[in-house]
Write an enzyme that holds these catalytic residues in place. Structure first.
Site, PDB file in Angstrom:
ATOM      1  N   ASP A  20       1.097  -1.288  -0.098  1.00  0.00           N
ATOM      2  CA  ASP A  20       0.009   0.291  -0.183  1.00  0.00           C
ATOM      3  C   ASP A  20       0.951   1.345   0.023  1.00  0.00           C
ATOM      4  O   ASP A  20       1.899   1.147   0.842  1.00  0.00           O
ATOM      5  CB  ASP A  20      -0.829   0.095   1.339  1.00  0.00           C
ATOM      6  CG  ASP A  20      -2.158  -0.848   1.145  1.00  0.00           C
ATOM      7  OD1 ASP A  20      -2.500  -1.259   0.096  1.00  0.00           O
ATOM      8  OD2 ASP A  20      -2.625  -1.314   2.238  1.00  0.00           O
TER       9      ASP A  20
ATOM     10  N   TYR B 287      25.096  25.869   3.728  1.00  0.00           N
ATOM     11  CA  TYR B 287      24.521  24.659   3.627  1.00  0.00           C
ATOM     12  C   TYR B 287      24.996  23.863   4.784  1.00  0.00           C
ATOM     13  O   TYR B 287      24.367  23.143   5.512  1.00  0.00           O
ATOM     14  CB  TYR B 287      24.768  23.861   2.317  1.00  0.00           C
ATOM     15  CG  TYR B 287      24.218  22.457   2.008  1.00  0.00           C
ATOM     16  CD1 TYR B 287      22.982  22.113   1.946  1.00  0.00           C
ATOM     17  CD2 TYR B 287      25.260  21.416   2.124  1.00  0.00           C
ATOM     18  CE1 TYR B 287      22.604  20.785   1.870  1.00  0.00           C
ATOM     19  CE2 TYR B 287      24.944  20.165   2.021  1.00  0.00           C
ATOM     20  CZ  TYR B 287      23.668  19.662   1.796  1.00  0.00           C
ATOM     21  OH  TYR B 287      23.153  18.566   1.851  1.00  0.00           O
TER      22      TYR B 287
ATOM     23  N   LYS C 135      23.290  21.671   8.017  1.00  0.00           N
ATOM     24  CA  LYS C 135      23.553  20.397   8.165  1.00  0.00           C
ATOM     25  C   LYS C 135      23.888  20.001   9.509  1.00  0.00           C
ATOM     26  O   LYS C 135      23.662  19.044  10.145  1.00  0.00           O
ATOM     27  CB  LYS C 135      24.142  19.649   7.116  1.00  0.00           C
ATOM     28  CG  LYS C 135      23.320  19.686   5.918  1.00  0.00           C
ATOM     29  CD  LYS C 135      22.104  18.874   5.905  1.00  0.00           C
ATOM     30  CE  LYS C 135      21.622  18.327   4.171  1.00  0.00           C
ATOM     31  NZ  LYS C 135      20.134  17.523   4.573  1.00  0.00           N
TER      32      LYS C 135
END
Ligand SMILES: Cc1cc2nc3c(=O)[nH]c(=O)nc-3n(C[C@H](O)[C@H](O)[C@H](O)COP(=O)(O)OP(=O)(O)OC[C@H]3O[C@@H](n4cnc5c(N)ncnc54)[C@H](O)[C@@H]3O)c2cc1C
Lengths: 246, 441
Positions: free
Chosen positions: A55, A151, A155
């Site tokens: 599913d 960046y 992080k």
């Protein structure tokens, strides 16, 4: 019969997101994909259903829309067993140096949003007494470098958040995994110069995520070589480090 | 510009490599001098655009799968390795697999690849029901045996020259297990080898490894590998119905100096290999599909053992009536040189399905040679024998045949060209291979 395990992948349309979803579905999880553009996720959902006969649910999720997070979690048909956050934005360092809006977007996409949503799931998991949270951070967070520190710093914040959350949540039966992929050949890194032996393909990261979930690993460097590389980079004295051009 | 080559690493040429993420972007990428590239396993220059090369492996989604019929619809960049790992455990395998599993569905259609079952079951294209094709002219058409059938039969075996295959619908083979019952026959010379292959027509899979340095009485000595899909009750106690597919563990990390492969090392290897195989001959055993179909896949990047200058594969097919004599002649010349490597294969083929499909009823021989010395002249000499016998060379392996050899081997070329022209009047789709062999100059 025990009911099937379930996982939700936040950032499901990224290459690593697709790979993680495949690895989990292959291992028998029912998988939900969450992303900004639900229609764009439909082909990936069809792929998972056709391949693994599982599913697959689709949910709208925008990592910048933190105000919607509680409603998002409440709207899920059931609290999943596993949450994997792949969301992030590399951005362009040079633009981020002078364009505050761009820098803000990088910081929010890589630190604020992922931390808040995993923190929220953590509360629900702790109340239930089990669950696994996976945050995909980056080796770039191990030390700020001239070429990508906006960046990298986001992080770094995310890694620190995950580390603290892990320490706290482990007492409540909830496991937190930090994944640091290094160079991965993906949409995001297209056109970048990647170093061959340090670069992996997205499916390798997907398998590493699954294995960390199953084995309850704390911190995963997808390629063992990166652990060594980052150890060296982290231990270089600042006086030397600042002279390096990378 | 990027330097691009095929699996043989010869030739190495400039082409812009684009990696589109949507079909719309594929369309934008196609303009003058473009060809699609799958997983780059063609040996020569087939998957290199004269200007631009469109890498298709990002398109690896399955659209739908019907476990009642084995019918699957998927994106053309999906690798056969992926299909085997995903659907093998569910009891389905591709009908046709080449000697490596690391090829894309698009590449397998474009080359109409043959497997060890071609003599009985035909090629990859036979199990393709329809394709979604983006033509050079910019149309996106569905092509099948009934609809746009010219485009369909030109695309099967058409080496990417009819346009970019975006999706395909094909049938998978129900397979109870991922194991093969293998029987090895040793043949002391070429006659014995061909007799054994003739006698094995009813085997689902058959292929001969041929020792192409053995001479004289031993000329053409071979080990013939027959295979049948094993049923569950044939498996060893406790064996999983589907074997684990290991990632290639060993890899060749650097280009070996071209000295490594010389007539002495090859001769020693072949001697050892033949003797070991001959000892096993006669009996049968159950082996995993991976070593049976893909013996070379266990050594990653093995193409690097030929050194920087790369290597050439020469794969011809000789029509049945002349096969024995012509193959004997070719093998004699090859053995005299002594530098064809150990990766030599002899196999019986049936009829191909596409207009330009390589297979025709007869025998195919595949030989690898390092690029050095007078090898190009030598292969021209072999080509003359092939042409005289009414044979042809396999485009997916080719990097050097002449226009004349090609035209002689593929009499349906004119018809192919006419269809290609109608799909792509402006000639947007062009590969280094088409430039070398097809396109007007
Ligand atoms: C070790 C090894 C063993 C092999 N054994 C066999 C064998 O037993 N039998 C056999 O038949 N072949 C064999 N081959 C050859 C290989 O199967 C073919 O070259 C195959 O076409 C490679 O598929 P690819 O995805 O790597 O395609 P590429 O090499 O990238 O491309 C091959 C051709 O397909 C075209 N193409 C690729 N994708 C598309 C697309 N989406 N749309 C349109 N055109 C496209 C390209 O333009 C090119 O002309 C072998 C190759 C190797 C390396």
């Amino acid at each position: 019969m025990t009911s099937r395990k379930s996982a939700i992948v936040l950032g499901g349309s990224s290459d690593i997101g697709r790979a993680a979803a495949r690895a989990l579905a292959k291992a028998g999880y029912d998988v939900a994909l969450a992303g900004r553009d639900v229609a764009a996720l439909e082909p990936d959902a069809a792929d998972l259903r056709a391949r693994y006969n599982v599913d697959v649910g689709l949910h709208k999720f925008d990592v910048l829309d933190t105000a919607s997070f509680e409603a998002f979690v409440d709207s899920l048909p059931a609290l999943p067993d596993v949450v994997v956050s792949i969301v992030g934005l590399l951005g362009v360092q040079q633009n981020a140096e002078s364009d505050l809006a761009h820098a803000t977007m990088i910081m929010r996409s890589n630190y604020e949003g992922p931390s808040l949503i995993l923190g929220l799931f953590a509360e629900r998991f702790l109340a239930r007494g089990n669950g696994t949270l996976v945050g995909v951070s980056s080796v770039a967070g191990d030390r700020g470098r001239a070429s990508n520190y906006v960046y990298g710093s986001a992080k770094a914040g995310f890694s620190a958040f995950l580390s603290g959350l892990r320490a706290r949540a482990s007492r409540g039966g909830v496991h937190v995994v930090t994944v640091k992929p290094g160079f991965v050949r993906t949409k995001m890194t297209e056109g970048m110069k990647l170093i061959g032996p340090l670069t992996v393909e997205a499916p390798v990261v997907g398998d590493a995520i699954l294995s960390a979930v199953e084995k309850k690993t704390d911190v995963v460097y997808v390629s063992g070589k990166w652990r060594l590389v980052m150890l060296i980079i982290r231990t270089l004295p600042e006086a030397v480090f600042k002279k390096l051009k990378f | 510009m990027t330097l691009v080559s095929g699996w043989g690493r010869f030739p190495v040429v400039d082409s812009d490599v684009l990696r589109p993420r949507s079909f719309a972007a594929v369309g934008e990428a196609v303009s003058g001098g473009t060809v699609a590239r799958g997983n780059g396993r063609a040996y020569g220059d087939a998957a290199i655009g004269t200007v631009r090369t469109v890498a298709m492996t990002a398109f690896d989604r399955v659209r739908s799968f019907d476990p009642a019929t084995g019918r699957i619809r998927l994106e053309a960049g999906t690798l056969l390795s992926d299909l085997i790992e995903t659907f093998g455990p569910r009891g389905f395998l591709p009908f046709v697999v080449p000697g490596t599993r690391f090829v894309s569905v698009g590449g397998a259609i474009a080359a109409d690849v043959h497997g060890k079952n071609h003599h009985g079951e035909g090629g990859f294209g036979r199990y393709v029901d329809s394709i979604l094709l983006r033509t050079g002219q910019g149309e996106v058409i569905e092509a099948s045996r009934e609809q746009n059938s010219d485009a369909f039969f030109a695309t099967i075996g058409g080496m990417g020259l009819t346009g970019v295959i975006l999706e395909a619908t094909m049938r998978l083979r129900p397979a109870e297990t991922g194991w093969i019952r293998e029987r090895v026959i040793s043949a002391s010379d070429l006659d014995a080898a061909m007799r054994a292959l003739e006698a094995s027509d009813s085997a689902t899979y058959s292929v001969a490894w041929i020792d192409c340095v053995a001479r004289g009485r031993d000329l053409g000595r071979s080990l013939i590998y027959l295979g049948e899909h094993a049923q569950t009750d044939e498996l060893a106690e406790g064996a999983a119905a589907f074997p684990a597919g290991k990632d290639p563990g060993l890899s060749v990390p650097i280009d070996l100096p071209s000295m490594t492969l010389n007539r002495y090392s090859i001769r020693a290897f072949n001697e050892l290999y033949y003797r070991r195989g001959a000892r096993r001959a006669g009996g049968s055993r159950v082996v995993s599909l991976y070593p049976y179909f893909f013996p070379l896949d266990s050594l990653k990047d093995w193409n690097r053992i030929y050194g920087k200058r790369g290597f050439l594969q020469h794969q011809c097919v000789i029509p049945q009536p002349n096969a024995r004599d012509v193959l004997g002649d070719i093998l004699e010349r090859v053995a005299r040189r002594g530098d064809a490597s150990f990766l030599a294969v002899l196999k019986k083929l049936g009829q191909g399905d596409g207009i330009l499909s390589f297979p025709l009823p007869g025998y195919t021989l595949a030989l690898d040679f390092p690029v050095k010395g007078d090898i190009l002249n030598f292969l021209d000499e072999i080509d003359r024998l092939v042409v005289a016998a009414g044979g042809r060379l396999y485009l997916a392996k080719d990097a050097r045949q002449s226009r004349a050899t090609f035209a002689a081997g593929y009499p349906a070329l004119q018809r192919f060209n006419a269809i290609r022209k109608s799909l792509d009047p402006a000639g947007n789709i062009r590969s280094k291979l088409s430039q070398r062999l097809f396109d007007e100059v």
